[in-house]
Design an enzyme around this catalytic site. Structure first.
Site, mmCIF file in Angstrom:
data_model
loop_
_atom_site.group_PDB
_atom_site.id
_atom_site.type_symbol
_atom_site.label_atom_id
_atom_site.label_comp_id
_atom_site.label_asym_id
_atom_site.label_seq_id
_atom_site.Cartn_x
_atom_site.Cartn_y
_atom_site.Cartn_z
ATOM 1 N N HIS A 268 0.823 -1.220 0.000
ATOM 2 C CA HIS A 268 0.000 0.000 0.000
ATOM 3 C C HIS A 268 0.856 1.269 0.000
ATOM 4 O O HIS A 268 0.329 2.364 -0.206
ATOM 5 C CB HIS A 268 -0.970 -0.002 1.196
ATOM 6 C CG HIS A 268 -0.326 0.207 2.527
ATOM 7 N ND1 HIS A 268 0.000 -0.814 3.376
ATOM 8 C CD2 HIS A 268 0.044 1.355 3.184
ATOM 9 C CE1 HIS A 268 0.518 -0.332 4.486
ATOM 10 N NE2 HIS A 268 0.564 0.986 4.392
ATOM 11 N N ASP A 303 0.117 -7.663 1.263
ATOM 12 C CA ASP A 303 0.533 -6.276 1.451
ATOM 13 C C ASP A 303 2.053 -6.147 1.480
ATOM 14 O O ASP A 303 2.622 -5.426 2.296
ATOM 15 C CB ASP A 303 -0.070 -5.680 2.727
ATOM 16 C CG ASP A 303 0.050 -4.159 2.754
ATOM 17 O OD1 ASP A 303 0.144 -3.542 1.663
ATOM 18 O OD2 ASP A 303 0.079 -3.583 3.851
ATOM 19 N N SER A 383 4.791 2.480 7.836
ATOM 20 C CA SER A 383 4.501 1.292 7.034
ATOM 21 C C SER A 383 5.698 0.917 6.161
ATOM 22 O O SER A 383 6.268 1.765 5.469
ATOM 23 C CB SER A 383 3.290 1.547 6.142
ATOM 24 O OG SER A 383 2.140 1.750 6.931
#
Length: 525
Positions: A268, A303, A383
């Site tokens: 993402h 992911d 992230s």
């Protein structure tokens, strides 16, 4: 002039030798050092005395080297000899003295024998009676040699000095020079006073009388294994990722996998710029080096994504093992939360094997991870950054956080990271092929619970899928897959992805209140 011989009348005349000039010899010296009467040779023979049977040599000493007469000397054949000194040191006698059983004054070479009846030419004639050829003369220890004293260089005489009277009243210095020296002294004193007053005024603000000053402690140490030590070692292998799509952008983090420049991050983070015109991905290292990056492969179902940069010899992170983690272990999260590169937070492992669904807003991410839960502060921008253990090895990839609701996206102490054992396997496949295939059961399910147990209830079964081939029908509640108990739909999806495509796994389910076990062969998604 010599007379000519009759048989040499025709030879030239020769001169005879000039008589030697012999100065008279002092009678005392002749008595002490001259040869005794009747001695024609250079050596004096050894005579054997009576009484105790000790052999006396020409210098008046016995066989053991000691004097037989004391300081007065000895008489040998009518000549008086002086004693040469005190007896030698016992160490010298032991090392260099003649053996007790020796009968010869001179030491023979090893192996050489002289027959008793063989004459010794060295001692022929009166040589044995000559005290100056005695090889058994005693020796003694003397004082050490003293070096020559070093002469100091001559000192230069000091010149005459002026007295105060001569300086002031003797007209030896010009009055103008004295006046100039006085002015200089006044200027130096005035400047020193001004500086002192300024310093005292400035310091009085900080050191007022009666002020209480806080105490300080010794310098803080950073031993191996401390957070500061781990951060210093891991930070060079952590990067900040910036994406740009037109006039919009975003930030994330990543960790360097190998020396070829492959970087592991979340899908993402880079998916908004993947394959989009007028978009770019830029990587920023700890030393502020900025280089463009290209997407190698992405996996929306986990992911995870891999990008690559062309950087010579980048610092590579050390990979650990997430399987060795235990709840309560210390961990450190490193990344770029809210664009603040190089941010370090620490915490503990709060839980393991926590199924968590990741819904990447604005991306194609639709993943469920078997996450490591941690209370280390994780915020947007973390992230893709590493979660490291107390040794500095990467054990997870920070991916998500829990929030209270809409509009509140900050850390509340519930962060989730993808286990590195699983992430590394996906990354290796992305580097090799650019994509990843996963095992699939071919069902859609929802989480259910009753008074006794939890499970995943099958909502529909895909035609031709693994579940349909195994005989699973709608409304079946799956409670166990392989060795893992199933408590929710997310946990069922995680459990299926942990197995390989084509693997046969036993499935326990509840059908109309009755337990049932079937075996399913997993297909590819």
């Amino acid at each position: 002039m010599s007379e000519q011989q009759p048989d040499q009348a025709d030879e030239p005349p020769r001169l005879g030798p000039r008589p030697l000039a012999r100065p008279p010899v002092d009678s005392g010296a002749a008595e002490l050092f001259g040869r005794p009467d009747g001695v024609a040779g250079s050596f004096e023979p050894v005579s054997v005395g009576g009484g105790n049977g000790a052999a006396e040599r020409g210098d008046g000493r016995g066989a053991d080297g000691r004097s037989a007469e004391g300081r007065g000397g000895v008489e040998t054949n009518g000549a008086r000899r002086l004693d040469t000194g005190p007896p030698p040191h016992h160490a010298l006698v032991s090392a260099f003295g003649r053996p007790v059983e020796a009968t010869s004054d001179l030491q023979r070479p090893p192996g050489e024998r002289v027959e008793d009846d063989e004459p010794d030419p060295f001692w022929e004639g009166g040589a044995a009676r000559d005290p100056w050829r005695d090889p058994a003369a005693s020796v003694r220890l003397g004082p050490p040699a003293v070096g020559e004293p070093t002469l100091a260089p001559p000192s230069r005489p000091e010149g005459a000095r002026l007295s105060t009277r001569e300086l002031l009243f003797g007209r030896r210095v010009r009055p103008t020079a004295l006046a100039l020296l006085g002015v200089i002294a006044l200027l130096i004193g005035g400047i020193g006073g001004l500086v002192g007053k300024w310093a005292s005024d400035a310091s009085s603000l900080l050191t007022e009388p009666g002020a209480t000053i806080s105490a300080t402690s010794p310098g803080k140490e950073r031993p191996p294994g401390s957070v500061a030590d781990i951060a210093a070692r891991v930070l060079p292998a952590v990067v900040s990722i910036q994406i740009r799509i037109g006039d919009q952008g975003g930030t994330g983090s990543g960790v360097v996998l190998d020396s070829d420049g492959h970087i592991l991050t979340n899908n993402h983070v880079v998916s908004p710029a993947a394959g989009v015109p007028n978009s770019s991905i830029k990587v920023i290292f700890q030393d502020n080096t900025q280089v463009p990056a290209a997407v190698v492969g992405r996996d929306p179902k986990t992911d995870l994504a891999v990008i690559k940069v062309n950087v010579p010899n980048p610092t590579v992170a050390q990979m650990g093992s997430s399987a060795s983690l235990a709840v309560g272990d210390g961990v450190i999260a490193i990344g770029s939360p809210l664009g603040l590169a190089g941010t370090v937070t620490d915490g503990i492992v709060s839980a393991l094997n926590r199924p968590e669904r990741l819904d990447g807003e604005g991306t194609d991410t639709n993943a469920v991870i078997d996450a490591i839960q941690t209370d280390a502060a994780i915020n947007p921008g973390n992230s893709g950054g590493p979660l490291v253990d107390s040794t500095g090895a990467v054990v997870g990839l920070n991916a998500a956080i829990s929030t209270f609701g809409q509009g509140q996206s900050g850390s509340i102490g519930l962060g989730f990271a993808i286990p590195i054992d699983y992430a590394r396997k996906i990354a290796q496949e992305l580097i090799r092929t650019g994509s990843v295939k996963h095992a699939d059961l071919g069902v859609n399910a929802k989480s259910v619970t009753d008074d006794t147990s939890d499970g995943a209830q099958v909502q529909n079964v895909q035609n031709g899928g693994a579940a349909a081939a195994a005989g699973i029908v709608e409304q079946d509640v799956i409670v166990k897959l392989g060795d893992r108990r199933i408590g929710s739909a997310s946990e069922l999806q995680v459990a299926v992805q942990e197995h390989a495509i084509g693997e046969q796994v036993p499935i326990q389910l509840i059908r109309q209140g009755r337990p049932l076990v079937i075996t399913a062969t997993l297909h590819s998604d």
